[in-house]
Design an enzyme around this catalytic site. Structure first.
Site: not given
Ligand code: GCB
Length: 599
Positions: A166, A414, A470, A508
């Site tokens: 991103d 990731e 997340y 994260e």
């Protein structure tokens, strides 16, 4: 191996002049640069600051989004008194690949946008005269390159970068350029490792040089006192009553090497090091044999105007913010940062998980950004990718291995680890990198949400785990966050039941938060919700003793690709992009400053 990775120093034998400032700049959408003779240099380009990413200076979108080849050029003077030395131009970073020309002659090319490279221009320069350097840079993204992505051509013929990640594809000469004059066949690398005894420390060192019969090594303390000496290209420096480098309590020694040809000194190199050890034992991370609980952030090199350019001012502010909030660590997500970042971290006693730009190695993430569905490691591009990946790990470790701040190496962010095709890639990479670091620091990578304890097939490789999770944001969000917490606990219970006994660091987690948006009760994007999400994670962390660190995403808001999930960038920062606190910063500060610094 890349020979010019030593950080430039100035001394009796080595000169260093920065070539930063305004360069001439041209886009080359038609690929006609060479035909037009741009490799011989040009004065008629756009005036472009270096170091900087070119993107955000422009007011038209075609220029900002430009993808393809672009050129930089400038004049530089090589004084007569540099004669007899090796003349180098050292690029801190050219994103993502570059070809260097001096006085029209092609010198070398380089791939990898976040690591330095040096062009030996000795035979191409004119001494006592002006010379001209031209650099063709290319910022396309490909699946067989790091970081991974695609480059597509739009119907209007313009190219567009499609990252599988991103962060914005900021491009250009993002770090300083140096003109160096160094001894021919001088010192090009050194390494250290440490043994700490009761009241004595041993610094094992080795120096690599292309000539010279001997090396005189010395260690100098912060008062300028020589505390140990030795002779030999490798050997030990023994310090009695050493002052150790500790977390948030750093002590730096200067290590100095003199390269001798018979009795004559022909080169010298000096650097700052810290005496400390790092290791993983059971589920503990140990620094100087003492357990450390990491707290800090994933970060980006990102700021307004100059994009991903290294900016000493921003870095000073970031370090102060990290100290203020009680952090003791960060991850150089998702690429190795400018060397000066590690120098700051060395000085401040902040631990770094140093990450190679192996990001985007997952089609599910790509699909989140654009719609691809395939196992990344099934692709025919992985053979070429592997070579570049290994190359960049080599360079990262060679560049950063002597920094006391570097705690561990992160070999991917990731990646897709849940398919069988991932396993041989990991197997080979972990085997090939096992002995690169003389200190044998732990190696790790971050595991994406899909790569759970149950699904990942690569859990045997890392020395400790970094989890990116997340719940509360990408799933089980808003009022459902309690289910997110339950899911997180269920996964961690699986880890706990397993026979794995290694530390886990949460690398994260977070919530996009619009600064100034307040709502009672909370709503997603509000400052209140960001705190609630952090509180949820912290409750979970405090329930498992094998969780040995927390690094929320991200220190600061940063620029991303455009998309329907982002409002002018990723807003998961605890600080805004201009480095002011959101409410969550005060919450975290309370939690983190209660803990002893090295706990
Ligand atoms: C991730 C990535 C990071 C993204 C973050 C997000 O898992 O590692 O690069 O910025 O998620 O906010 O989506």
């Amino acid at each position: 191996m890349e020979k010019g990775l030593l950080y430039p120093v100035i001394n009796q034998y080595r000169a260093d002049e920065k070539l930063d400032g305004l360069w001439n700049f041209k886009f080359d959408p038609a690929g006609e640069g060479e035909q037009q003779g741009w490799q011989k240099g040009f004065d008629n380009g756009i005036k472009m600051p270096v170091p900087a990413s070119f993107n955000d200076f422009f007011t038209d979108k075609d220029a900002r989004e430009y993808t393809g080849d672009f050129w930089y050029s400038r004049h530089f003077f090589v004084p007569d008194y540099f004669k007899g030395q090796e003349i180098q131009i050292r690029f801190g970073a050219a994103t993502h690949r570059a070809v260097v020309y001096v006085n029209g002659q092609e010198i070398r090319s380089h791939e990898g946008g976040f690591l330095p490279f040096t062009a030996d221009v000795t035979d191409a320069v004119k001494f006592g005269q002006e010379n001209v350097v031209a650099v063709k840079v290319n910022n396309e993204l490909h699946r067989d390159a790091l970081p991974a992505g695609d480059t597509e051509t739009l119907k209007n013929g313009k190219k567009m970068a499609k990252p599988f990640f991103d962060f914005y594809n900021y491009s250009g000469l993002n770090r300083s350029v140096h003109l160096l004059a160094v001894p021919k066949k001088g010192i090009y690398d050194y390494s250290t490792s440490y043994d700490l005894g009761e009241s004595k420390a041993t610094v094992h060192y080795s120096v690599r040089a292309d000539s010279g019969s001997n090396v005189k090594a010395s260690l100098i303390d912060e008062n300028g006192q020589v505390v140990a000496t030795n002779e030999g290209k490798s050997g030990d420096l023994i310090v009695t009553q050493p002052k150790l480098w500790n977390v948030r309590d750093a002590y730096l020694y200067t290590i100095q090497f003199k390269l001798l040809d018979q009795d004559r000194v022909i080169d010298e190199y000096q650097d700052q090091i810290g005496l400390r050890t790092v290791e993983i034992k059971g589920h503990e991370i140990l620094v100087n044999h003492k357990s450390v609980y990491l707290r800090g952030f994933g970060r980006h090199e990102d700021s307004i105007y100059a994009g991903r350019a290294f900016d000493l001012n921003v870095e000073r502010r970031d370090m102060n913010l990290m100290k203020w909030i009680g952090a003791n660590s960060f991850r150089s997500s998702h690429y190795p940062y400018d060397e000066q970042v590690y120098r700051f971290a060395d000085r401040e006693g902040i631990l770094v998980i140093d990450e190679v730009p192996a990001v985007g190695f997952k089609m599910a993430a790509a699909s989140f950004l654009g719609g691809l569905d395939q196992s990344f490691f099934d692709g025919d591009w992985t053979k070429e990718l592997y070579k570049k990946h290994l190359d960049q790990i080599n360079d990262m470790i060679q560049r950063d291995k002597n920094h006391p701040s570097v705690l561990a190496w992160s070999l991917f962010n990731e990646p897709d680890t849940s398919t069988n095709s991932a396993v041989p890639y990991f197997e080979k990479l972990f085997a090939a990198t096992a002995n690169l670091d003389p200190e044998k620091r732990p190696r790790t990578f971050t595991l994406n949400e899909d790569d759970t304890y149950e699904k990942s097939k690569c859990l045997k490789f890392p020395d400790f785990y970094l989890l990116n999770r997340y719940p509360g944001w990408y799933h089980k969000w808003g009022y459902e966050i309690s289910d997110g917490e339950a899911g997180l606990r269920a996964e961690l219970d699986e880890w706990q039941k397993s026979d794995i006994d290694k530390p886990i660091v949460f690398s994260e987690y977070g919530a996009d938060t619009e600064p100034g948006l307040h709502k009672l009760p909370s709503i997603m994007w509000s400052e209140e919700y960001q705190i609630e999400l952090l509180e949820m994670f912290n409750r979970v962390f405090d329930s498992y003793d094998f969780i040995r660190g927390e690094q929320p995403w991200n220190l600061a808001d940063f620029q991303t690709v455009e998309g329907n999930m982002r409002v002018n960038g990723n807003k998961k920062g605890i600080f805004t992009r201009d480095r002011q606190p959101k409410a969550a910063a005060f919450y975290l500060r309370k939690r983190w400053t209660k803990l002893p610094l090295d706990y």
